[in-house]
Each structure stands twice: as structure tokens, then as C-alpha cells.
Scaffold this motif. Structure first.
Motif, short mmCIF file in Angstrom:
data_model
loop_
_atom_site.label_atom_id
_atom_site.label_comp_id
_atom_site.label_asym_id
_atom_site.label_seq_id
_atom_site.Cartn_x
_atom_site.Cartn_y
_atom_site.Cartn_z
N GLU A 50 0.82 -1.22 0.00
CA GLU A 50 0.00 0.00 0.00
C GLU A 50 0.85 1.27 0.00
O GLU A 50 0.40 2.32 -0.46
CB GLU A 50 -0.93 0.01 1.21
CG GLU A 50 -0.24 0.09 2.55
CD GLU A 50 -1.20 0.05 3.72
OE1 GLU A 50 -0.91 0.70 4.74
OE2 GLU A 50 -2.24 -0.63 3.63
N TYR A 303 5.70 8.20 4.05
CA TYR A 303 5.34 6.93 4.67
C TYR A 303 6.41 6.36 5.59
O TYR A 303 6.17 5.38 6.28
CB TYR A 303 5.01 5.91 3.55
CG TYR A 303 4.00 6.44 2.58
CD1 TYR A 303 2.65 6.49 2.93
CD2 TYR A 303 4.38 6.96 1.34
CE1 TYR A 303 1.71 7.01 2.05
CE2 TYR A 303 3.45 7.48 0.46
CZ TYR A 303 2.12 7.50 0.81
OH TYR A 303 1.19 8.03 -0.05
N LYS A 306 5.90 5.28 9.33
CA LYS A 306 5.26 4.00 9.63
C LYS A 306 6.27 2.89 9.90
O LYS A 306 5.93 1.84 10.44
CB LYS A 306 4.35 3.59 8.47
CG LYS A 306 3.17 4.51 8.24
CD LYS A 306 2.42 4.19 6.97
CE LYS A 306 1.72 2.85 7.04
NZ LYS A 306 0.84 2.63 5.87
N LYS A 493 -0.19 -0.39 10.05
CA LYS A 493 -0.47 0.84 10.77
C LYS A 493 -0.96 1.89 9.79
O LYS A 493 -0.49 1.97 8.65
CB LYS A 493 0.81 1.37 11.44
CG LYS A 493 1.17 0.72 12.75
CD LYS A 493 2.35 1.47 13.37
CE LYS A 493 2.68 0.90 14.75
NZ LYS A 493 3.79 1.65 15.38
N THR A 494 -1.89 2.71 10.24
CA THR A 494 -2.30 3.84 9.42
C THR A 494 -1.48 5.06 9.83
O THR A 494 -0.91 5.11 10.94
CB THR A 494 -3.79 4.16 9.62
OG1 THR A 494 -4.00 4.59 10.98
CG2 THR A 494 -4.65 2.93 9.35
#
Length: 630
Positions: A50, A303, A306, A493-494
């Protein structure tokens, strides 16, 4: 023809910085490895699909020669730690990135695992990789024993795909030379690959050991007898990566591997941005647009929060020249550190470094690359923790036994005969090592796998996964098909969760929260209340860090005379005995995986087995009871 000055640089009046700039006579080709080796090196291979998709199309349009998207440790980490289907990542990225050839790292007969698999498993894996979208196979063998290429190469060539043969670069001295890993050794290995019929050749420097003038001289010598394209893959660990790439380019190397800035440096790879700009206007100008690359880097940086909790490097320095002294690749080093941390034995790391060259010498002076790096590393840790005298080899892993038997191939030098004899005592395949190609003596595996997992595997991709990883593969398929819930620590994790955690920790450290100290450890657990919500967080505490260290035991710990407890943290692979079985002292009872290596634990006395509460696939901590004998 373009005109260059004596330094190979175009007159600035003729230099265009935009997309229309004049094409170089001999442009360097650049591979991107951010989506595979980059996050494998820095974030323990935990990059999620993602977080690749937002930059995938951008990378596809950046002008790379190829993009490494798969292979290596990704296959293992995805299904084991991320609850992602490795095959699905390949298919998904291919849809978004149709223009740039995909490259993968294939461990020869090891495939993407840690042992040599039967020929039918190798064939099935390679065929399914091609069917799912792979174009270029960078194939290496940890021992540089090219007999282990034969099965994979045939499938690749039959499908008209690109087979890149690898020479694994390693040293046992600070620079190229000496009696073992010298120029003659590497030139002979390249000649073997030429005779093998490879489409290109990769010099794979997994630890960042290669010195600039050594690679310069090597490329020049190779170019004298072959025009097969040469690819340099090096890491930045020692700090010489940029320099090595530049000297290789000067010597005429055709392709180099790099990472985009946020995924570069330290134990990863040189960054692409400085290379593009440094070659701008020269006869090796890549032709790539730096603006497209910086845009990718800016997106990637969003990102990284994360994954920063996975960064286990305790140093602030970008480089570590000590790698030249201990020759330990970054991934191997992080494995050693994590294992010792879990055992509360990090203070033993200097002793591990001291013994590692001796263990490596005992095991045939083999290159240190997956899986041989883990084999040498784990055995060294075992020797430090369990031996009562140096060189005892009290706890020998299954993989060391397999290596001594010849199941990995031919070692660079002969194995220490005393160690080999001890390792092969009561070895199931026999006590006399083999000399033939390992795959030729391995029985086919796929038929048994299909039967064993017929109620769980839905297609051939599932079956191949289970052939490679029967324990964790079975667990993943239960997650995949909704038969078991995916554990919380495996779920993604978001960014909202990451931001919430950072906010909580910041408030806790500033004293803005009500808190109750729930433990006296290096990370103090605190119950915190933010906006009416209650959370548990862990923050560093100075007092806990001053605790005296416990003395380590050098043998298997026992909570009493009857119970055998785990001396190391790991995953239960198999119980050879069950509750109620009668056992004799010395019989194997349980196989425990630690650092991806198998450790066999035996009965410490005669009696009847009881107390088994774990199942294959369960994780155990150091000190957990494995079984009881009464």
C-alpha cells in the motif's frame, strides 16, 4: 558525434538540463532497488504494498533500466509479518508499472528460502514467478557454486526471460587479495558464468566491502574477455558505495543499482540523485530527469514514519567502516543484534564478532550472504551462548549439519574435519558428505505438499508458498481465507495511528499526561489519557537503563529438573514427541526456529513427555517451558 573536453564533459553551451538534453554516447543504465533491497536493508523488509503504490507509476516513468520489486527476503517477510500475499504484490505492481522490466533476486536452488529445495519446487516457483509478471532473474548461489543455478536457469531460458548470473563478492581481509578471495578467484567465477550462458553478470557486494580501485581494476579485467553486460550491486555500509560506483562507471560497467534518497545510505545502497547529477553532461549521462526522482523521494518520505520503529541501528553515523573488519552484511548484523537483544545478551556482541571469522573458517571460509550469512551468524551466537570452551559446538543448527553434508554445495575451502565429523554424527542422510549437485539427491516435494495442504491451498501459488514455508505458509493461508483472525501486530499501521502514537509519546515526555508506571524496564509502560481516551504507551526511562545485567547461563536453562525451557526466543517448527510419549535421553523432542535457522532440542533424561502446550507456528520467549519429562 558530440564533442567532450579532456575530462569527458560537454561544453556547457551544448548541455541541456531538461528532458531534451543531448543523449550521451555511452549512458549508464540504472536499476532501482528501493522496493526490495532498500526497505529490506533499512526497515527489516517490512515495506507494505500500500505504501509502494503511490510511487509505483512515478518510478515506472522515471527511465530506469529495471526495477527490483520482489525476491530476496520479501517473500518470507510478506506472508510471515505483514499478512500479505507475495504473489499478489507482484501482480498488483505489474498492473501499475507495465513499462519498466521487473527484476527479482533468486537464491538459486534456495529459491527465496534458506535451504536447497527439490528441483520440482524450483521449477514451479520460477514458472509461477514468470506467469505472475517477472522479467529479469538475478540468480545467485551463496557458495558461488553454479551447479545450483542449473534448474532455475532452464525454466527461465525456456520462457525467454533474462537470466542474470551473480558473483557474490566477499573478503576475509580489508582489501581484495590474499590466498582466497583475490582477483583470480573473481575472474574465474565470471568466466564460469560466461560459459554458463548468462544474459548479464552482476557483481553482488552485499556488505559494502568493495573498494573503488578494486572494482575499477576488476571491471577493466572482465571487459578484456567478455562484452556481456556487467551490473554492479553494492551497499553503502562502509561508506565506499558511491566511490565504488563511480570508479566502476569509469571502468566501463554497464548497469548500477541505486535507491531513491529516502531509502538510500547506511546499510542500504547509494542514492540515485547524486549519481544522476554528477554524470550530467558526461559521456555516461544517464539521461534521467532529476525532477521526476526528487518528486518520488518527496512522496516516499510521507510513509517512512510507519517504519521508523523497525530501525534497529543504534548508531547515528551514516557509515560503519568496521564492516571491512568483520565483513558482516547489514541484514546479518541486524539479525545478530535482534537475537542477542531478545536473549538479554547484547553485551555478547563483541564476542560474537571475535568468533565469527573463526566459525566462518571452520565452515569452509564461505561467502557471507543469505543464507550462509545466517548460518554462520546463528552458529556463532550458539557457540558464544552455549559452549563451555571455545570450539565446542555444543548446539549445532540443522543448517550447519546440512552444509557439512554438502546440501548447500561446495564450500570455498574444506570444512574443518573435526566440526564436520561432529555435525554429521547420527545425521539422518548419512555421515559421509556428498560431492554431487545437491538438487540431484533431493526427492520431489510438490506432490506431498499438494496432498498435505489440499484442504487449505486454493491454487498452485498457495502450494508453492507452502512448499517453501510449510509452517508460516499454513498460518498465512488461514489468515488469507478468513479461517483465523490476523493478529493486531501483523496488521498495517495507518498514518493516523502513527501520528496519534507520536502525539501521545510527546505529551507523556512533557508531563502533560496522567500516568501509572507499570514496570521497571528499558521502556516504561504508561497508561495515558488523551482527550478522554485511555492508551498504553512505552517511553524510554533513564532509571531502568541503569539496572544491573543478569548473568547469562551457557547451557539450556531448566526451571526444574523435569522441565526444559527455551534457551532462545523463536518459533515452534515441529514436535517430534507428544504428551504421553516415552523418550530416551538424547532423543530429539522439538525443533525451534530462531533467526530463520533450525535448532533441535533433545530430551535431557529418560522419562515420559508432558507439559507440551505449544503448537507449530507458535512463538516462544526465552524461558518458556517447551516440555516436561517425568
Amino acid at each position: 558525434m558530440m564533442n567532450y573536453d579532456k575530462h569527458g564533459v560537454l561544453e556547457m553551451s551544448k548541455l541541456e538540463f531538461g528532458a531534451d538534453r543531448i543523449k550521451a554516447d555511452n549512458p549508464i543504465k540504472i536499476n532501482d532497488v528501493s522496493l526490495r533491497d532498500g526497505h529490506q536493508s533499512l526497515f527489516a523488509t517490512r515495506g507494505r504494498t500500500e505504501d509502494m503504490l503511490p510511487v509505483a507509476e512515478m518510478i515506472d516513468n522515471a527511465g530506469y533500466n529495471a526495477v527490483e520489486t520482489w525476491g530476496g527476503a520479501t517473500f518470507d517477510s510478506m506472508h510471515r509479518f505483514l499478512a500479505e500475499d507475495p504473489w499478489e504484490r507482484l501482480r498488483t505492481l505489474k498492473k501499475v508499472m507495465p513499462k519498466t522490466p521487473f527484476s527479482m533476486l533468486l537464491r538459486g536452488q534456495n529459491v527465496v528460502g534458506y535451504r536447497n529445495y527439490a528441483d520440482d519446487v524450483v521449477k514451479a516457483f520460477v514458472q509461477r514467478s514468470i506467469d505472475n509478471g517477472m522479467d529479469i532473474f538475478r540468480c545467485f548461489d551463496a557458495l558461488n557454486d553454479y551447479r545450483n543455478f542449473e534448474t532455475a536457469a532452464q525454466v527461465i531460458k525456456d520462457n525467454g526471460k533474462h537470466f542474470q548470473g551473480v558473483v557474490c563478492y566477499t573478503l576475509n581481509q580489508p582489501r581484495l587479495g590474499g590466498e582466497v578471495y583475490n582477483m583470480e578467484y573473481y575472474l574465474n567465477k565470471v568466466k564460469e558464468l560466461v560459459a554458463f550462458g548468462v544474459d548479464s553478470i552482476c557483481i553482488k557486494d552485499m556488505a559494502g566491502l568493495i573498494a573503488p580501485y578494486d572494482i575499477y581494476n576488476m571491471i577493466r579485467e572482465i571487459k578484456k574477455f567478455t562484452d556481456i553486460p556487467l551490473n554492479l550491486h553494492t551497499h553503502f555500509t562502509s561508506g565506499m558505495g558511491d566511490l565504488a560506483i563511480f570508479k566502476a562507471i569509469e571502468a566501463g560497467v554497464d548497469i548500477v543499482d541505486t535507491c531513491i534518497g529516502p531509502y538510500a545510505y547506511r546499510t542500504s545502497h547509494p542514492a540515485v540523485e547524486p549519481i544522476i547529477m554528477s554524470l550530467l553532461g558526461t559521456n555516461r549521462d544517464s539521461g534521467m530527469d532529476i525532477k521526476k526522482i526528487t518528486a518520488i523521494g518527496e512522496e516516499m518520505e510521507k510513509y517512512i514514519p510507519k517504519y521508523k520503529h523497525l530501525d534497529n541501528n543504534p548508531k547515528y553515523a551514516t557509515t560503519d567502516i568496521n564492516v571491512i573488519l568483520h565483513q558482516t552484511p547489514g541484514g546479518m548484523l541486524s539479525n545478530l543484534v535482534n537475537q542477542l537483544k531478545a536473549m538479554d545478551a547484547l553485551d555478547k556482541l563483541p564476542e560474537v564478532f571475535r568468533l565469527l571469522p573463526k566459525v566462518r573458517k571452520d565452515l569452509g571460509n564461505i561467502p557471507l550472504v543469505t543464507p550462509t550469512s545466517q548460518i554462520v551468524g546463528v552458529q556463532t551466537v550458539n557457540n558464544v551462548l552455549f559452549d563451555s570452551y571455545e570450539g565446542e559446538y555444543a548446539q549445532i543448527t540443522k543448517e550447519v549439519k546440512d552444509l557439512c553434508f554438502g546440501l548447500y554445495g561446495k564450500t570455498t575451502e574444506p570444512i574443518n574435519p573435526e566440526v564436520q565429523k561432529k555435525a554429521l554424527q547420527d545425521y539422518p542422510r548419512g555421515e559421509e558428505p556428498i560431492t554431487e549437485r545437491p538438487g540431484s539427491i533431493l526427492e520431489p516435494e510438490m506432490s506431498e505438499v499438494k496432498d498435505k495442504f489440499k484442504d487449505l491451498a486454493k491454487d498452485v501459488d498457495d502450494e508453492v508458498l507452502c512448499a517453501l514455508y510449510p509452517i508460516t505458509g499454513k498460518r498465512f493461508l488461514k489468515w488469507k481465507y478468513g479461517l483465523e483472525e490476523v493478529p493486531a501486530d501483523v496488521k498495517a499501521k495507518t498514518m493516523a495511528e502513527v501520528e496519534k502514537e507520536e502525539e501521545l509519546i510527546a505529551k507523556a515526555l512533557s508531563g502533560e499526561l496522567t500516568a501509572a508506571n507499570k514496570g521497571n524496564s528499558a521502556m516504561t509502560e504508561m497508561e495515558v489519557i488523551v482527550d478522554g481516551e485511555k492508551f498504553n504507551v512505552a517511553i524510554p526511562t533513564g532509571k531502568a537503563a541503569a539496572r544491573p545485567k543478569r548473568k547469562k547461563k551457557a547451557a539450556v536453562e531448566q526451571s526444574d529438573q523435569n522441565a526444559l525451557t527455551a534457551p532462545i526466543p523463536g518459533m515452534i517448527v515441529e514436535f517430534k514427541k507428544q504428551n504421553g510419549d516415552t523418550v530416551k535421553a538424547g532423543e530429539m523432542v522439538v525443533v525451534l526456529e530462531a533467526m530463520k535457522m533450525m535448532n533441535n532440542f533433545e530430551a535431557h533424561k529418560d522419562g515420559v513427555i508432558s507439559g507440551i502446550k505449544h503448537e507449530p507456528g507458535d512463538s516462544v520467549s526465552k524461558g518458556d517451558v517447551l516440555f516436561v519429562i517425568e
